[in-house]
Enzyme design. Structure first.
Site, PDB file in Angstrom:
ATOM      1  N   GLU A  42       0.838  -1.202   0.000  1.00 24.21           N
ATOM      2  CA  GLU A  42       0.000   0.000   0.000  1.00 24.21           C
ATOM      3  C   GLU A  42       0.876   1.256   0.000  1.00 24.21           C
ATOM      4  O   GLU A  42       0.611   2.231  -0.715  1.00 24.21           O
ATOM      5  CB  GLU A  42      -0.918  -0.003   1.223  1.00 24.21           C
ATOM      6  CG  GLU A  42      -1.840   1.210   1.247  1.00 24.21           C
ATOM      7  CD  GLU A  42      -2.591   1.351   2.556  1.00 24.21           C
ATOM      8  OE1 GLU A  42      -3.016   0.325   3.124  1.00 24.21           O
ATOM      9  OE2 GLU A  42      -2.763   2.501   3.009  1.00 24.21           O
ATOM     10  N   THR A  54      -3.320   2.932   5.731  1.00 28.97           N
ATOM     11  CA  THR A  54      -4.644   2.702   6.334  1.00 28.97           C
ATOM     12  C   THR A  54      -4.633   1.711   7.497  1.00 28.97           C
ATOM     13  O   THR A  54      -5.599   1.647   8.259  1.00 28.97           O
ATOM     14  CB  THR A  54      -5.615   2.146   5.270  1.00 28.97           C
ATOM     15  OG1 THR A  54      -5.034   0.963   4.722  1.00 28.97           O
ATOM     16  CG2 THR A  54      -5.885   3.158   4.185  1.00 28.97           C
ATOM     17  N   SER A  57       0.264  -9.569   7.010  1.00 29.21           N
ATOM     18  CA  SER A  57      -0.930  -8.719   7.138  1.00 29.21           C
ATOM     19  C   SER A  57      -0.646  -7.614   8.155  1.00 29.21           C
ATOM     20  O   SER A  57      -0.547  -7.865   9.360  1.00 29.21           O
ATOM     21  CB  SER A  57      -2.125  -9.566   7.593  1.00 29.21           C
ATOM     22  OG  SER A  57      -3.128  -8.732   8.121  1.00 29.21           O
TER      23      SER A  57
HETATM   24  S1  SF4 Z   1      -8.288  -2.803   6.158  1.00 28.50           S
HETATM   25 FE1  SF4 Z   1      -9.997  -3.197   4.792  1.00 28.50          FE
HETATM   26  S2  SF4 Z   1     -11.283  -1.363   4.835  1.00 28.50           S
HETATM   27 FE2  SF4 Z   1      -9.275  -0.841   5.694  1.00 28.50          FE
HETATM   28  S3  SF4 Z   1      -8.174  -0.021   3.953  1.00 28.50           S
HETATM   29 FE3  SF4 Z   1      -7.627  -2.194   4.103  1.00 28.50          FE
HETATM   30  S4  SF4 Z   1      -9.084  -3.215   2.767  1.00 28.50           S
HETATM   31 FE4  SF4 Z   1      -9.876  -1.151   3.114  1.00 28.50          FE
END
Ligand code: SF4
Length: 545
Positions: A364, A402, A460
């Site tokens: 990301e 995020t 993750s």
């Molecule tokens: S955790 Fe889920 S809702 Fe939050 S940015 Fe990642 S994919 Fe999107």
């Protein structure tokens, strides 16, 4: 809100078994043959540094230890030779029904039924006759970590030696191993925790003619597995599981998985996906089996094929490469990640230096950095903030990955505000609702737990942050991909276990973990719900009906 769901803990499958006695850490270790009992005794003695204390003699005697509550003390082990064959096993089972013990483990050799088994492999029974053994994944994982080849599967008990066609028939019914004692003995556990480990002595490729070499390999494995039986017994006990709510899939992950499923449905396999669609080995494995092909870079996608971009987003350079290659793109980037990309573009266009708070190397972060590479700087720590040299100190903005830890990101953003008084913040929080909610929920659960288990994969980010959240709260926590990753040593003495799952971990993993824990003794499950979620994201036009 608290909901309590009592769970049965193994026993006779489908019978809603009830414990005959409160399980304590007194292990009745059953071995049908004297040679098997001796191998186990040796293994236990070696694990205790050569001492044989605490292991009563191998005999079919009566008496035994009284069950007691789960503690982190080592279990009392009674090694019982139960005799060869179903008749002796049934007779012994009758005697055992009057005998107090905390939990039962049956260990011996057996016949492998499938060609992928080799002599010396260990089979941990998931079902043994009519008895279910839900802690099998915990045992198999522990055996593998001890360097032993272990599988889980159904064990069938027969009352006479059988030949190749009958073995093939049992394998066709789904059994992995056959023996002549386990089922009646396991039934005598009568609802107490029970497990069966059998070492393969012969297989369809190594039949009974090779029993001597196969038998020796099996006995060696039994000996090496004996200390694991002791650790299993130490982990048995009555427990509470506190579920964090919300947990597991977020709206962005559900959307990304649905996109791949729909493309598979419409176009058939293979469907190319750049990077893991979401960071979870179970999800990726499942979609791979259904025809998804996960690639690291677009060079691995054939010309003209369809490619799905993962939930973590891509940089404009990747989009441009796909366009040059004539690839049909379906974008599964989470809309909340796309929002951060848009903010990066806007700030950069307005002449700001963008400080991106995030972790180096995360997909990301790479995607967001790529939106305005000349104007964006990654800051991971407050030290990075001190080192920051913006073009214009009056035009600094910050954005966030995020899936950060709310607490950690707050420290870094506070440092930015302190150093650059006019720093611009994102219009709304970049740390997404799912990350924030799961961290708040696990914090509530950690406060009441001896130990927290977090279902999620090592790559993750949001799952790793859940572990850190617990640790910051002073509660030990472990990240596990599946029940097999739970180390039995973590559970000894842990009576309240918090359980959550990262935003990319499927709900089924949580169910499997609860089921495995219920194989160690009675489990009551409560849920601590700190908030509820109803967010859904629309699908891209290419896969809408
Ligand atoms: S955790 Fe889920 S809702 Fe939050 S940015 Fe990642 S994919 Fe999107």
């Amino acid at each position: 809100m608290t909901e309590t769901i009592p769970r049965p803990h193994g026993g006779v499958a489908g019978a809603g078994a009830v414990a005959a006695a409160e399980p304590g850490n007194s292990l009745l270790l059953c071995a049908p043959l004297g040679i098997e009992a001796r191998a186990l005794r040796r293994g236990l003695r070696e694990a205790r540094g050569g001492r044989g204390d605490g292991i009563p003699p191998c005999a079919g005697g009566s008496g035994g230890s009284s069950p007691r509550a789960s503690t982190d003390r080592p279990p009392e082990v009674t090694l019982l030779r139960t005799g060869y064959g179903t008749t002796r096993a049934a007779r012994q089972a009758e005697r055992l029904s009057h005998r107090p013990f905390g939990q039962m483990m049956i260990m011996g050799v057996g016949g492998g039924l499938t060609i992928d088994l080799s002599p010396g492999d260990l089979v941990v029974g998931t079902e043994v006759g009519a008895v279910s053994c839900p802690s099998a994944p915990l045992l198999a994982g522990e055996l593998r970590r001890a360097g032993l080849p272990a599988r889980t599967g159904r064990i069938t008990t027969v009352d006479h030696l059988i030949r190749r066609p009958q073995r093939a028939a049992l394998a066709a019914e789904g059994a992995l191993l056959v023996d002549m004692e386990s089922a009646p003995l396991a039934a005598a556990a009568d609802g107490r925790p029970v497990a069966v480990i059998r070492a393969v002595s012969d297989t369809p490729h190594h039949p009974l003619a090779g029993i001597v070499s196969g038998g020796l390999a099996a006995l060696r494995s039994l000996r090496a597995a004996a200390p694991v039986a002791e650790r299993w017994a130490a982990a048995c006990g009555t427990r509470r599981v506190l579920l964090a709510g919300p947990r597991s899939f977020c709206a962005g992950v559900e959307r990304a998985i649905e996109i791949v499923e729909r493309v598979l449905q419409r176009q058939g396999a293979p469907v190319y996906v750049r990077k893991q669609i979401v960071h979870n080995t179970r999800v990726v494995g499942d979609l791979t089996r259904r025809g998804a092909v996960f690639v690291d870079e677009l060079d691995q996608v054939p010309d003209g094929a369809t490619v799905v971009f993962s939930a973590h987003g891509v940089s404009p350079a990747v989009r441009a490469q796909a366009s040059r290659r004539g690839l049909a793109v379906i974008d599964a980037t989470c809309p909340l990640v796309s929002k951060v990309h848009a903010e990066a573009r806007r700030f950069a266009a307005d002449g700001y230096t963008v400080a991106l708070i995030g972790h180096a190397g995360h997909e990301e972060v790479e995607g967001t950095l790529g939106e305005a590479p000349d104007s964006t700087v990654l800051v991971q720590t407050t030290e990075d903030v001190a080192r920051l040299r913006p073009r214009d100190e009056e035009r600094v903005a910050y954005l966030m990955q995020t899936t950060l830890s709310v607490d950690e990101a707050a420290e870094v953003s506070a440092a930015l505000r302190e150093r650059f008084g006019s720093v611009r913040a994102p219009g709304s929080d970049d740390i997404c609702y799912a990350t924030t909610n799961r961290q708040a929920a696990v914090r509530a659960v950690a406060a009441e737990s001896d130990l927290v288990l977090v279902a999620g994969s090592a790559n993750s980010s949001n799952s790793v942050r859940l572990v850190e959240t617990c640790e910051r709260a002073g509660t030990p926590a472990h990240l596990i991909d599946s029940a097999e990753d739970i180390q039995l040593g973590w559970l000894a003495g842990a009576q309240v276990i918090g359980l959550t799952a990262g935003a990319s971990a499927p709900p089924a993993v949580v169910e499997e973990i609860i089921s495995a824990l219920a194989g160690l003794g009675p489990v009551s499950v409560s849920e601590r719900v700190t908030t509820t979620e109803s967010i859904r994201f629309g699908l891209p036009k290419e896969v809408r009906q």
